[in-house]
Design a protein around this motif. Structure first.
Motif, mmCIF file in Angstrom:
data_model
loop_
_atom_site.group_PDB
_atom_site.id
_atom_site.type_symbol
_atom_site.label_atom_id
_atom_site.label_comp_id
_atom_site.label_asym_id
_atom_site.label_seq_id
_atom_site.Cartn_x
_atom_site.Cartn_y
_atom_site.Cartn_z
ATOM 1 N N GLY A 87 0.812 -1.208 0.000
ATOM 2 C CA GLY A 87 0.000 0.000 0.000
ATOM 3 C C GLY A 87 0.848 1.262 0.000
ATOM 4 O O GLY A 87 2.037 1.232 -0.320
ATOM 5 N N ASP A 88 0.206 2.370 0.369
ATOM 6 C CA ASP A 88 0.903 3.661 0.464
ATOM 7 C C ASP A 88 1.355 3.942 1.894
ATOM 8 O O ASP A 88 1.975 4.964 2.167
ATOM 9 N N VAL A 89 0.992 3.049 2.811
ATOM 10 C CA VAL A 89 1.251 3.271 4.231
ATOM 11 C C VAL A 89 2.391 2.347 4.669
ATOM 12 O O VAL A 89 2.356 1.142 4.399
ATOM 13 N N ALA A 90 3.403 2.924 5.337
ATOM 14 C CA ALA A 90 4.568 2.143 5.767
ATOM 15 C C ALA A 90 4.184 1.181 6.892
ATOM 16 O O ALA A 90 3.270 1.471 7.671
ATOM 17 N N PRO A 91 4.872 0.045 6.999
ATOM 18 C CA PRO A 91 4.485 -0.998 7.957
ATOM 19 C C PRO A 91 4.334 -0.509 9.404
ATOM 20 O O PRO A 91 3.404 -0.894 10.082
ATOM 21 N N GLY A 92 5.210 0.382 9.902
ATOM 22 C CA GLY A 92 5.166 0.784 11.312
ATOM 23 C C GLY A 92 3.917 1.559 11.713
ATOM 24 O O GLY A 92 3.656 1.759 12.907
#
Ligand code: NAP
Length: 264
Positions: free
Chosen positions: A222-227
């Motif tokens: 996605g566009d959202v980083a894992p953390g």
């Protein structure tokens, strides 16, 4: 939905029919492979028609022809189109009554005026996910990242229609983090893997990741980083999350369009 399709079949003597028109490469069609599998499960017939990738005029004609074909209830032109093709002309060529991804300007205009119409399925899926999980939209501070005609803009308008206070960000937004940190509801559709990192998210915020990107290893991200999951109160996964719901909504729209044709 399967029950509705069966009823429709009994009344019309045939299954609802979706035509998918595509001119891009395999990547463009990949997004719809899931839709094809879902269609088979709910009894919707799908025809995939390849448009000539080097002949925009003939392709446009094929889209108009599909729109006039009485055996076609619903149609989708797969984006992105080949470079240089006029996306606006293709949106106009779709029959608005069969426009199950809400791209025709008539549907976009009706949607903008908060009138009933066929809505783009991806933003409708993001809203459906939030509502299904009981997320309060009215009065919430919502930030949408992305302003495309098919995702960001209609999503902002759907949130506004549900009484959220909406900010829309884009590539020229001066300080993206300052905007996203204010969001109780953060919806991201930029097509930039890892764009939203944890310190851009308000603790406890609900984050909807609409981004669908393929990373160097070939994984869907996605566009959202894992953390971000550790900061957010809730985060939709990729893969999963908005993608499968988009497919389900698209099938609902096919069903609605077919029913509409039966009655008119
Ligand atoms: P698009 O037409 O390329 O639009 C991207 C938007 O993001 C543009 O408004 C762009 O701003 C903005 N943007 C790009 N980089 C940015 C940055 N660094 N900071 C802030 N904003 C930025 O893409 P789209 O068709 O809307 O799709 C967006 C994403 O959703 C893609 O990953 C796509 O694959 C995915 N998608 C998912 C589904 C699903 O079912 N889950 C369906 C459709 C699309 P400008 O307007 O200034 O250029």
């Amino acid at each position: 939905m399967r029950g509705g399709v069966a009823e429709l079949q009994a009344r019309s003597g045939r299954a609802p029919r979706l035509m998918v028109l595509e001119a891009g490469g395999d990547d463009a069609g990949a997004a719809y492979r899931q839709a094809l599998r879902a269609a088979a499960r709910v009894g919707v017939e799908v025809e995939v028609r390849r448009l000539p990738p080097d002949d925009a005029a003939s392709a446009l004609e094929a889209v108009r022809d599909a729109g006039q074909d009485p055996a076609v209830d619903a149609m989708v032109v797969i984006a992105p189109l080949p470079r240089g093709w006029d996306e606006g002309a293709f949106a106009l060529a779709v029959n608005p009554d069969k426009d199950v991804d809400g791209v025709h300007p008539l549907n976009a205009g009706l949607g903008a005026a908060a009138r009933r119409c066929l809505q783009p399925s991806t933003p409708a899926a993001a809203i459906r996910l939030l509502e299904a999980h009981g997320v309060e939209l009215a009065g919430s501070r919502a930030v949408v990242v992305g302003r495309s005609a098919v995702v960001g803009r209609p999503l902002a308008r759907m949130l506004l229609d549900r009484d959220a206070t909406v900010t829309v960000c884009h590539s020229r937004t001066r300080d993206l983090g300052a905007e996203t940190r204010r969001a109780e509801l953060l919806l991201v559709a930029a097509g930039r893997p890892g764009l939203i990192v944890p310190d851009m998210v308000r603790p406890g915020a609900t984050v909807v990741d609409i981004g669908t990107n393929v990373d160097a290893a070939g994984n869907l991200v996605g566009d959202v980083a894992p953390g971000v999951g550790a900061v957010a109160g809730a985060l939709t996964p990729v893969p999963g999350g908005v993608g499968p719901v988009t497919t389900a909504i698209l099938m609902e729209h096919v069903w609605e369009a077919a029913l509409w044709h039966l009655r008119s």
